[in-house]
Design a protein around this motif. Structure first.
Motif, short mmCIF file in Angstrom:
data_model
loop_
_atom_site.label_atom_id
_atom_site.label_comp_id
_atom_site.label_asym_id
_atom_site.label_seq_id
_atom_site.Cartn_x
_atom_site.Cartn_y
_atom_site.Cartn_z
N ALA A 9 39.63 -21.18 74.39
CA ALA A 9 40.03 -21.13 72.98
C ALA A 9 41.47 -21.63 72.81
CB ALA A 9 39.88 -19.71 72.44
N ILE A 10 42.35 -21.20 73.70
CA ILE A 10 43.75 -21.64 73.63
C ILE A 10 43.82 -23.15 73.84
CG2 ILE A 10 45.98 -21.56 74.84
CD1 ILE A 10 45.41 -18.55 75.30
N LEU A 11 43.06 -23.65 74.80
CA LEU A 11 43.06 -25.08 75.05
C LEU A 11 42.62 -25.85 73.80
CD1 LEU A 11 41.45 -25.30 78.61
CD2 LEU A 11 43.85 -25.57 78.00
N LEU A 12 41.58 -25.38 73.15
CA LEU A 12 41.08 -26.07 71.96
C LEU A 12 42.08 -26.01 70.81
CD1 LEU A 12 37.33 -25.04 72.04
CD2 LEU A 12 38.31 -27.27 72.56
N VAL A 13 42.68 -24.86 70.59
CA VAL A 13 43.66 -24.72 69.52
C VAL A 13 44.84 -25.66 69.76
CG1 VAL A 13 45.37 -23.15 68.51
CG2 VAL A 13 43.02 -22.39 68.85
N LEU A 14 45.32 -25.68 70.99
CA LEU A 14 46.46 -26.54 71.30
C LEU A 14 46.11 -28.01 71.18
CD1 LEU A 14 47.98 -24.52 74.21
CD2 LEU A 14 48.95 -24.87 71.96
N PHE A 15 44.91 -28.35 71.58
CA PHE A 15 44.47 -29.74 71.47
C PHE A 15 44.44 -30.17 70.01
CE2 PHE A 15 40.97 -32.78 70.84
CZ PHE A 15 41.49 -33.84 71.55
N LEU A 16 43.95 -29.31 69.16
CA LEU A 16 43.83 -29.65 67.75
C LEU A 16 45.16 -29.60 67.02
CD1 LEU A 16 40.53 -27.74 66.95
CD2 LEU A 16 40.82 -30.21 67.28
N SER A 17 46.09 -28.81 67.50
CA SER A 17 47.33 -28.62 66.76
C SER A 17 48.50 -29.48 67.24
CB SER A 17 47.75 -27.15 66.81
OG SER A 17 48.08 -26.78 68.12
N GLU A 18 48.44 -29.96 68.48
CA GLU A 18 49.64 -30.60 69.01
C GLU A 18 49.32 -31.51 70.19
OE1 GLU A 18 53.35 -28.75 71.52
OE2 GLU A 18 52.56 -27.65 69.83
N LEU A 19 49.81 -32.75 70.11
CA LEU A 19 49.74 -33.66 71.24
C LEU A 19 51.14 -34.19 71.49
CD1 LEU A 19 46.53 -35.78 70.49
CD2 LEU A 19 46.80 -33.98 72.17
N LEU A 20 51.60 -34.14 72.72
CA LEU A 20 52.91 -34.64 73.10
C LEU A 20 52.73 -35.88 73.96
CD1 LEU A 20 54.46 -31.24 74.18
CD2 LEU A 20 54.75 -32.39 71.99
N VAL A 21 53.62 -36.82 73.82
CA VAL A 21 53.53 -38.04 74.62
C VAL A 21 54.74 -38.10 75.54
CG1 VAL A 21 53.41 -40.56 74.57
CG2 VAL A 21 52.28 -39.23 72.80
N THR A 22 54.50 -38.26 76.83
CA THR A 22 55.55 -38.36 77.82
C THR A 22 55.20 -39.47 78.79
OG1 THR A 22 55.88 -35.97 77.69
CG2 THR A 22 56.83 -37.10 79.58
N GLY A 62 56.37 -28.85 79.66
CA GLY A 62 56.03 -28.51 78.27
C GLY A 62 55.03 -27.37 78.20
N TYR A 63 54.05 -27.39 79.10
CA TYR A 63 53.07 -26.31 79.14
C TYR A 63 53.73 -24.99 79.55
CZ TYR A 63 49.68 -30.19 79.16
OH TYR A 63 48.96 -31.32 78.88
N LEU A 64 54.68 -25.06 80.49
CA LEU A 64 55.37 -23.85 80.95
C LEU A 64 56.26 -23.26 79.85
CD1 LEU A 64 56.34 -24.88 84.58
CD2 LEU A 64 54.90 -22.95 83.94
N LYS A 65 56.75 -24.10 78.96
CA LYS A 65 57.61 -23.63 77.87
C LYS A 65 56.80 -23.06 76.71
CE LYS A 65 61.32 -26.77 79.11
NZ LYS A 65 62.08 -27.96 78.76
N ASN A 66 55.50 -23.30 76.72
CA ASN A 66 54.64 -22.79 75.66
C ASN A 66 54.21 -21.37 76.02
OD1 ASN A 66 52.26 -22.12 74.18
ND2 ASN A 66 52.02 -24.29 73.66
N PRO A 67 54.59 -20.37 75.20
CA PRO A 67 54.25 -18.99 75.52
C PRO A 67 52.75 -18.73 75.65
CG PRO A 67 55.80 -19.09 73.68
CD PRO A 67 55.38 -20.49 73.98
N SER A 68 51.94 -19.49 74.96
CA SER A 68 50.48 -19.30 75.04
C SER A 68 49.90 -19.83 76.34
CB SER A 68 49.79 -20.02 73.88
OG SER A 68 50.22 -19.49 72.65
#
Length: 92
Positions: A9-22, A62-68
């Motif tokens: 569920a967290i993966l899906l929410v993050l996918f839908l809400s935010e994409l970062l490009v590096t 970026g993933y480590l900085k995300n509390p979720s």
């Protein structure tokens, strides 16, 4: 909700809400879904998991900085998966 279900569920929410490009890598935690079984249990990672983990390496800070996500990315199993795949834990 089971631990695995909440991870998805967290993966899906993050996918839908935010994409970062590096560095031409699209940072999307959903790319790590092939690693879910290995991270949430003691199963060895699949070849697909290792390939995706290597691909997403520039995104790990970026993933480590995300509390979720931090609890999953920084878990003992996640570190074991990374080590097995030959991906070093980043210093963020």
């Amino acid at each position: 909700m089971k631990k695995g279900s909440s991870f998805i569920a967290i993966l899906l929410v993050l996918f839908l809400s935010e994409l970062l490009v590096t560095e031409a890598v699209t940072c999307s935690v959903t790319e790590l879904v092939p690693c879910a079984a290995a991270i949430l249990s003691s199963q060895p990672p699949s070849k697909e998991c290792c390939n995706k983990l290597k691909e997403q390496k520039p995104c790990l800070c970026g993933y480590l900085k995300n509390p979720s996500l931090k609890q999953y990315v920084n878990s003992p199993n996640a570190k074991k998966v990374a080590k097995t795949c030959g991906v070093s834990t980043p210093s963020c």
